[in-house]
Design a protein around this motif. Structure first.
Motif, PDB file in Angstrom:
ATOM      1  N   THR A 148       0.811  -0.928   0.211  1.00 34.66           N
ATOM      2  CA  THR A 148       0.279   0.311   0.330  1.00 34.66           C
ATOM      3  C   THR A 148       1.492   1.275  -0.081  1.00 34.66           C
ATOM      4  O   THR A 148       0.104   1.767  -0.474  1.00 34.66           O
ATOM      5  CB  THR A 148      -1.187   0.114   1.397  1.00 34.66           C
ATOM      6  OG1 THR A 148      -1.373  -1.161   1.189  1.00 34.66           O
ATOM      7  CG2 THR A 148      -1.939   1.242   1.263  1.00 34.66           C
ATOM      8  N   ALA A 149       1.901   1.151   1.307  1.00 32.40           N
ATOM      9  CA  ALA A 149       3.225   2.415   0.630  1.00 32.40           C
ATOM     10  C   ALA A 149       3.335   2.665  -0.283  1.00 32.40           C
ATOM     11  O   ALA A 149       3.736   3.702  -1.002  1.00 32.40           O
ATOM     12  CB  ALA A 149       3.719   2.192   1.750  1.00 32.40           C
ATOM     13  N   ASN A 181       1.549   3.985  -2.755  1.00 34.07           N
ATOM     14  CA  ASN A 181       0.856   5.871  -2.536  1.00 34.07           C
ATOM     15  C   ASN A 181       2.222   6.403  -3.379  1.00 34.07           C
ATOM     16  O   ASN A 181       2.144   7.462  -4.198  1.00 34.07           O
ATOM     17  CB  ASN A 181       0.866   6.109  -1.219  1.00 34.07           C
ATOM     18  CG  ASN A 181      -0.234   5.785  -0.579  1.00 34.07           C
ATOM     19  OD1 ASN A 181      -1.496   6.100  -1.085  1.00 34.07           O
ATOM     20  ND2 ASN A 181      -0.129   5.781   0.706  1.00 34.07           N
ATOM     21  N   ALA A 188      -5.236  -1.256  -4.216  1.00 34.70           N
ATOM     22  CA  ALA A 188      -4.120  -1.234  -3.107  1.00 34.70           C
ATOM     23  C   ALA A 188      -5.160  -2.479  -2.361  1.00 34.70           C
ATOM     24  O   ALA A 188      -6.450  -2.171  -2.016  1.00 34.70           O
ATOM     25  CB  ALA A 188      -4.590  -0.122  -1.838  1.00 34.70           C
ATOM     26  N   ASP A 216      -5.385  -4.885   1.433  1.00 37.36           N
ATOM     27  CA  ASP A 216      -5.062  -5.476   2.683  1.00 37.36           C
ATOM     28  C   ASP A 216      -6.012  -5.826   3.488  1.00 37.36           C
ATOM     29  O   ASP A 216      -7.294  -5.871   3.597  1.00 37.36           O
ATOM     30  CB  ASP A 216      -4.861  -4.006   3.154  1.00 37.36           C
ATOM     31  CG  ASP A 216      -3.437  -4.604   4.199  1.00 37.36           C
ATOM     32  OD1 ASP A 216      -2.833  -5.510   4.771  1.00 37.36           O
ATOM     33  OD2 ASP A 216      -2.776  -3.040   5.005  1.00 37.36           O
ATOM     34  N   THR A 246      -4.833   1.427   7.219  1.00 41.57           N
ATOM     35  CA  THR A 246      -3.934   1.636   5.898  1.00 41.57           C
ATOM     36  C   THR A 246      -4.332   2.026   4.835  1.00 41.57           C
ATOM     37  O   THR A 246      -3.968   2.806   4.167  1.00 41.57           O
ATOM     38  CB  THR A 246      -2.780   0.280   5.896  1.00 41.57           C
ATOM     39  OG1 THR A 246      -2.115  -0.259   7.180  1.00 41.57           O
ATOM     40  CG2 THR A 246      -2.342   0.607   5.005  1.00 41.57           C
ATOM     41  N   LEU A 247      -5.621   1.581   4.418  1.00 48.06           N
ATOM     42  CA  LEU A 247      -6.433   1.305   3.507  1.00 48.06           C
ATOM     43  C   LEU A 247      -7.319   2.920   3.185  1.00 48.06           C
ATOM     44  O   LEU A 247      -6.998   3.517   2.385  1.00 48.06           O
ATOM     45  CB  LEU A 247      -7.137   0.890   3.260  1.00 48.06           C
ATOM     46  CG  LEU A 247      -6.862  -0.565   2.883  1.00 48.06           C
ATOM     47  CD1 LEU A 247      -7.945  -2.119   2.425  1.00 48.06           C
ATOM     48  CD2 LEU A 247      -5.815  -0.838   1.589  1.00 48.06           C
ATOM     49  N   CYS A 250      -4.412   5.047   1.875  1.00 52.28           N
ATOM     50  CA  CYS A 250      -3.643   5.472   0.439  1.00 52.28           C
ATOM     51  C   CYS A 250      -4.688   6.548   0.038  1.00 52.28           C
ATOM     52  O   CYS A 250      -5.657   6.324  -0.431  1.00 52.28           O
ATOM     53  CB  CYS A 250      -4.235   3.753   0.668  1.00 52.28           C
ATOM     54  SG  CYS A 250      -3.411   3.152  -0.809  1.00 52.28           S
ATOM     55  N   SER A 251      -3.516   6.161  -1.204  1.00 50.63           N
ATOM     56  CA  SER A 251      -3.916   7.542  -2.509  1.00 50.63           C
ATOM     57  C   SER A 251      -4.592   6.591  -3.474  1.00 50.63           C
ATOM     58  O   SER A 251      -4.786   7.740  -4.923  1.00 50.63           O
ATOM     59  CB  SER A 251      -3.193   8.421  -3.140  1.00 50.63           C
ATOM     60  OG  SER A 251      -1.957   8.653  -1.714  1.00 50.63           O
ATOM     61  N   LYS A 255      -9.591   0.547  -2.826  1.00 43.41           N
ATOM     62  CA  LYS A 255      -8.963   0.020  -2.154  1.00 43.41           C
ATOM     63  C   LYS A 255     -10.040  -1.214  -2.056  1.00 43.41           C
ATOM     64  O   LYS A 255     -11.150  -0.712  -1.641  1.00 43.41           O
ATOM     65  CB  LYS A 255      -8.831   1.063  -1.294  1.00 43.41           C
ATOM     66  CG  LYS A 255      -8.494   2.010  -1.883  1.00 43.41           C
ATOM     67  CD  LYS A 255      -7.702   3.211  -0.185  1.00 43.41           C
ATOM     68  CE  LYS A 255      -8.643   4.648  -0.479  1.00 43.41           C
ATOM     69  NZ  LYS A 255      -8.492   4.952   0.128  1.00 43.41           N
TER      70      LYS A 255
END
Length: 192
Positions: free
Chosen positions: A11-12, A15, A29, A31, A36-37, A40-41, A45
């Motif tokens: 996920t990072a 981004n 993304a 997860d 964390t989601l 995320c950009s 997701k």
């Protein structure tokens, strides 16, 4: 083509890919960790393993990661449905990325989807649990090593020559996106 980041590291990396100019509509993304989601950009997701993890991640347990992937197998299949090329971004050392990476690789083979993956190994100092999870995931992926680029966080950190500051992961992610992701054959065949 889709770029799929799985787990916290993936996920990072998604981004960072978007920040580097890769079109947002290409990035997905996935997860188990709902928090964390949220950061995320990516426009697309997906939370998996809601029943298994209650949105709290796997706690570095590859068993919980495998259970979450199994629970959400139909959702994962729908995420990749219609794709002919996929780039997968993940760490192997946590529970979600380590487990879901092998599931995605198997699904890509089953549905004849051309794929390449970048799998990031944990820092040596991240402990024996992450190291053990990473070693097991590496063994599972051994037959696919032509399509999976394995990167070691310690080695990438040395290459970036950045100190151990709060930005160390950002520098590593920049390096992975610019020097590894953007060099993959799938990426260059579509984007150039």
């Amino acid at each position: 083509m889709k770029i799929i980041g799985i787990g916290g590291c993936g996920t990072a990396l998604v981004n960072e890919a978007i920040r580097s100019g890769i079109p947002e509509h290409l990035c997905i993304a996935v997860d188990t960790d709902l928090e964390t989601l949220k950061f995320c950009s990516a426009k697309d997701k997906f939370q998996i393993g809601q029943t298994t993890t209650n949105g709290l991640g796997t706690g570095c347990s590859s068993e919980r990661g495998a259970k979450a992937a199994s629970e959400s197998l139909h959702q994962i299949e729908s995420i990749i449905s219609g794709c002919d090329k996929i780039i997968i971004l993940s760490s192997i050392g946590g529970g979600t990325g380590s487990s879901l990476l092998s599931v995605l690789v198997e699904l890509c083979q089953r549905y004849n989807i051309h794929f390449q993956a970048i799998a990031v190994m944990p820092f040596e100092g991240e402990g024996s649990t992450r190291k053990s999870v990473a070693e097991n995931a590496t063994e599972t992926l051994r037959s696919h090593l032509r399509q999976v680029t394995m990167l070691n966080n310690d080695d990438v950190h040395k290459i970036t020559r950045k100190g151990l500051s709060g930005d160390v992961f950002r520098h590593i992610n920049e390096h992975i996106v610019n020097k590894s992701l953007k060099q993959l054959e799938i990426y260059t065949s579509i984007m150039e």
